[in-house]
Write a protein that holds these residues in place. Structure first.
Motif, short mmCIF file in Angstrom:
data_model
loop_
_atom_site.label_atom_id
_atom_site.label_comp_id
_atom_site.label_asym_id
_atom_site.label_seq_id
_atom_site.Cartn_x
_atom_site.Cartn_y
_atom_site.Cartn_z
N THR A 66 -3.73 7.04 6.49
CA THR A 66 -3.53 5.62 6.77
C THR A 66 -4.74 5.03 7.48
N PHE A 67 -5.24 5.74 8.49
CA PHE A 67 -6.38 5.23 9.24
C PHE A 67 -7.63 5.15 8.37
N ASP A 68 -7.79 6.11 7.44
CA ASP A 68 -8.92 6.05 6.51
C ASP A 68 -8.78 4.84 5.58
N LEU A 69 -7.54 4.57 5.15
CA LEU A 69 -7.29 3.42 4.28
C LEU A 69 -7.61 2.11 5.00
N VAL A 119 0.84 -1.20 0.00
CA VAL A 119 0.00 0.00 0.00
C VAL A 119 0.87 1.25 0.00
N ASP A 120 0.46 2.22 -0.78
CA ASP A 120 1.20 3.47 -0.93
C ASP A 120 0.71 4.46 0.13
N THR A 121 1.22 4.28 1.35
CA THR A 121 0.81 5.16 2.45
C THR A 121 1.82 5.06 3.57
N ASP A 122 1.80 6.03 4.47
CA ASP A 122 2.67 6.01 5.63
C ASP A 122 2.18 4.95 6.61
N ARG A 123 2.98 4.68 7.65
CA ARG A 123 2.60 3.65 8.62
C ARG A 123 1.58 4.15 9.63
N GLU A 124 1.30 5.44 9.62
CA GLU A 124 0.22 5.98 10.45
C GLU A 124 -0.12 7.38 9.98
N GLY A 147 -1.00 -5.63 9.98
CA GLY A 147 0.08 -4.84 9.41
C GLY A 147 0.44 -3.70 10.34
N ASP A 148 1.55 -3.00 10.05
CA ASP A 148 1.98 -1.89 10.90
C ASP A 148 0.92 -0.80 10.97
N GLY A 149 0.41 -0.41 9.81
CA GLY A 149 -0.61 0.64 9.79
C GLY A 149 -1.87 0.22 10.51
N VAL A 150 -2.21 -1.07 10.41
CA VAL A 150 -3.40 -1.58 11.09
C VAL A 150 -3.20 -1.55 12.61
#
Length: 683
Positions: free
Chosen positions: A477-480, A468-473, A500-503
């Motif tokens: 990220t939270f919207d994704l 995924v093309d996004t930061d880790r937070e 995942g990290d973002g999750v």
């Protein structure tokens, strides 16, 4: 209590030997206490990401990719060789690269360009690496030896490994400097060259016992391990000082040293216990956090203060009695002034400052809630660190990226294909590696390579690895995460999982923010009740708690006005620590004011109370602020550094309000205090 204290002073050898032995045992046991630097390990067991990680651990051998490794100036053949080298590194369980998504043995022009550039761009190869959580440090060292200093690696596993090694080194430096600074503070605020050493010896004994006793937890987080000893040093400092001063007062009235010590202990027990109890309660409020680092820190710090109190009431009396002849011989002139001029200055400006205080209160409260936050560990190392530079280098070529893993019940290839197609429609999803994408639903599983199949299909679940093309937070990220979860639930209602990290950062945000109001209300309410019972007053607890809470609000409003992003865990922890540690200053000044009002009018009481308490407040406040600023200056770990900054600045703000605003509040509310306080006996 008198009978107990008489036994204490009459058994000095036994007590000294026991406490010294316990300190030695504590020093030994400290080495067996595990330290956890992984923030997501402290998520509640029922959080979505924790459930997903546990399930994946049972179903698949490999974990979630937790590192990105970039090697520059490579041909395709060389990139494949590097992949093999990385797979051989100790602690590395899996490496994914372009060859897992497309056929690299045919011209890349025939492959999807977006997928190719996810892994190979401008002759640089980006590997998605899974590192065993038990072997992070070994893996990071091995990867670095393979890729060299000129290439880069980043990710949660790298961040955690570096936090482990750097924090251990930095805390040693911070502890030594804290001891030196506290020693200098004590030299200026005491009247004997030996007193500072005796106080530090008593504190050192308490700290070593507390560190060893952490073994009962089995494992503690990096926050109490790093900040606990220096916080215990600074917070407990004034207990021993207070006992020493009270002993000298009693000794002037009773020449028998043992009797004077018993009398000093009896007179000081109530004030020291009430001071210690409010501090313990502030820390214990953290126990009500669902995020595990809160209870972990709260228990360790509360236990530390409790050990310090026991040491002050049992060990310090016999130590003082044994060393008092040396204390007398090493007397020196008072190095600090009498502070009478400060009392007059405070009296002149306290009413205008109360007005300023009243005006600032509401905006500070509102601003303190409007900060921007980091919830996870993705930003704990700044741009000036090796990890920060590596992260910038990777993102300069490949952009911000993270890896998520989706688990769905296996057996429905059509639903898996529909889910994969739906996920690909999400703009931030740049690539998916799964059974239906790699082999195609029409190819029987028995025709696939066993190693490849085992990473994508287990006995009960199919696994999809999303780039995924996004930061880790962050908000995007939270919207994704919410959109991906909604998509999964559309095809697998209640049976799909995402990790995942973002999750994990999303669940950290969800968990920590839910803790905020609860922890603050419990801390404020408990401290209020203790103050009400100890002071037997309805109005004084309101004045004292409001004074310190306003200092906290101002402290946390500064980042908002400076447009700074702060770590939410540091914000949440400091709210309890600053309240518990600095409300003691307000208690001390108020208690002395009440004593003076029995023989003086309120003006004279204000003029007298400031010089009376200044030395005591400066001793504790300066030490606590110094410890905070040392953490901020020497810790490269973002959370610890920021926690130190908040602690140092918050302590100074609390001191300022106690010195310059609280006397004015007591003066203005004097009549109300008289009516709502039992046995006030005001003149």
């Amino acid at each position: 209590m008198r009978k107990f204290y008489s036994k204490v002073v009459n058994n000095p050898v036994k007590i000294l030997v026991f406490f010294l032995a316990m300190a030695v045992v504590g020093a030994v046991l400290r080495g067996f206490v595990g330290v956890n630097y992984d923030m997501k390990a402290y998520l509640p067991e029922d959080s979505n990401s924790t459930v997903s990680l546990d399930l994946m651990g049972r179903e698949f051998d490999g974990g979630i990719p937790n590192a990105r490794v970039m090697v520059k100036n490579l041909s395709l053949a060389e990139a494949l060789e590097y992949k093999e080298k990385l797979e051989c590194c100790e602690g590395v369980t899996d490496v994914m690269w372009l060859d897992d998504a497309v056929n690299v043995y045919q011209p890349l022009e025939f492959s999807d360009n977006e997928t190719v550039e996810t892994y190979y761009k401008d002759s640089a190869a980006l590997y998605t690496v899974t590192i065993d959580e038990e072997k992070r440090m070994e893996a990071v060292d091995a990867i670095r030896s393979v890729i060299g200093e000129e290439n880069a690696m980043t990710g949660e596993a790298v961040s955690t490994a570096l936090a482990t090694t750097s924090t251990i080194k930095e805390i040693s430096i911070i502890t030594i400097l804290a001891i030196v600074i506290v020693l200098l503070v004590l030299v200026f605020t005491t009247t004997s060259w030996v007193e500072p050493l005796i106080v530090l010896l008593g504190l050192g004994i308490a700290i070593m016992i507390n560190l060893g006793s952490n073994l009962i937890f089995g494992e503690i987080s990096f926050v109490p391990n790093a900040a606990g000893p220096v916080l215990q040093l600074a917070v407990s400092l004034d207990y021993s000082i207070f006992l020493l001063h009270r002993y000298e007062e009693c000794l002037s009235e009773c020449p028998d040293r043992k009797e004077a010590m018993v009398e000093a202990l009896c007179k000081s027990t109530s004030s020291i216990l009430s001071s210690g109890l409010t501090t313990v309660i502030g820390f214990m409020a953290l126990l009500f956090m669902r995020f595990g680092i809160g209870p972990d820190l709260g228990l360790a710090l509360a236990k530390g203060v409790a050990v310090s109190l026991i040491t002050v009431f049992v060990f310090m009396p016999v130590l003082i009695l044994k060393t008092y002849p040396i204390i007398l011989k090493s007397r020196h002139k008072r190095l600090l002034p009498e502070f009478k001029a400060l009392g007059k200055a405070v009296y002149r400006i306290m009413i205008p400052l109360v007005c300023v205080f009243a005006v600032m209160m509401v905006p500070a409260r509102l601003a303190s809630d409007q900060n921007s936050y980091y919830y996870g560990s993705s930003h704990i190392f700044g741009k000036n660190t090796q990890l920060g530079k590596d992260t910038e280098a990777v993102e300069a070529v490949f952009g911000k990226s993270d890896t998520y893993v989706v688990l769905v019940p296996k057996g429905n290839s059509a639903a898996e294909r529909q889910l994969s197609d739906a996920l690909k429609e999400i703009p931030e999803v740049t690539d998916i590696i799964s059974y239906v994408d790699t082999a195609g639903a029409e190819i029987p599983k028995e025709y696939l390579d066993e190693d490849t199949l085992s990473q994508l299909v287990s006995d009960h679940y199919s696994r999809m690895v999303l780039s995924v093309d996004t930061d880790r937070e962050g908000e995007k990220t939270f919207d994704l995460v919410e959109r991906i979860r909604e998509t999964i639930d559309r095809y697998y209602p209640g049976s799909g999982y995402l990790a995942g990290d973002g999750v994990s950062s999303y669940d950290l945000m969800d968990t920590i923010t839910a803790d905020t109001a609860k922890v603050n209300i419990i801390a404020i309410g408990a401290v209020f009740v203790v103050l009400m019972l100890s002071m037997k007053s309805l109005v004084l607890p309101v004045i004292l708690v409001l004074s310190i809470e306003t200092a906290i609000w101002i402290n946390m409003a500064i980042p908002y006005f400076c447009d700074s992003i702060i770590f939410y865990i540091a914000y949440l922890i400091i709210s309890s620590i600053q309240l518990g540690a600095t409300v003691d200053y307000a208690i001390l000044l108020t208690s002395r004011y009440l004593e003076l009002r029995q023989t003086m009018k309120k003006k004279e009481a204000v003029l007298t109370v400031i010089p009376t308490v200044t030395t005591s407040l400066l001793t504790s406040g300066t030490a606590l602020a110094a410890v905070g600023f040392l953490l901020n200056r020497f810790s490269s770990h973002g959370i610890l550094s920021q926690l130190g900054l908040f602690l140092g600045r918050g302590t100074l703000l609390s001191l300022i309000i106690v010195f310059f605003v609280l006397p004015g509040l007591l003066y203005l509310c004097d009549g109300l205090i008289r009516k709502t306080t039992m046995n006030s006996n005001f003149l």
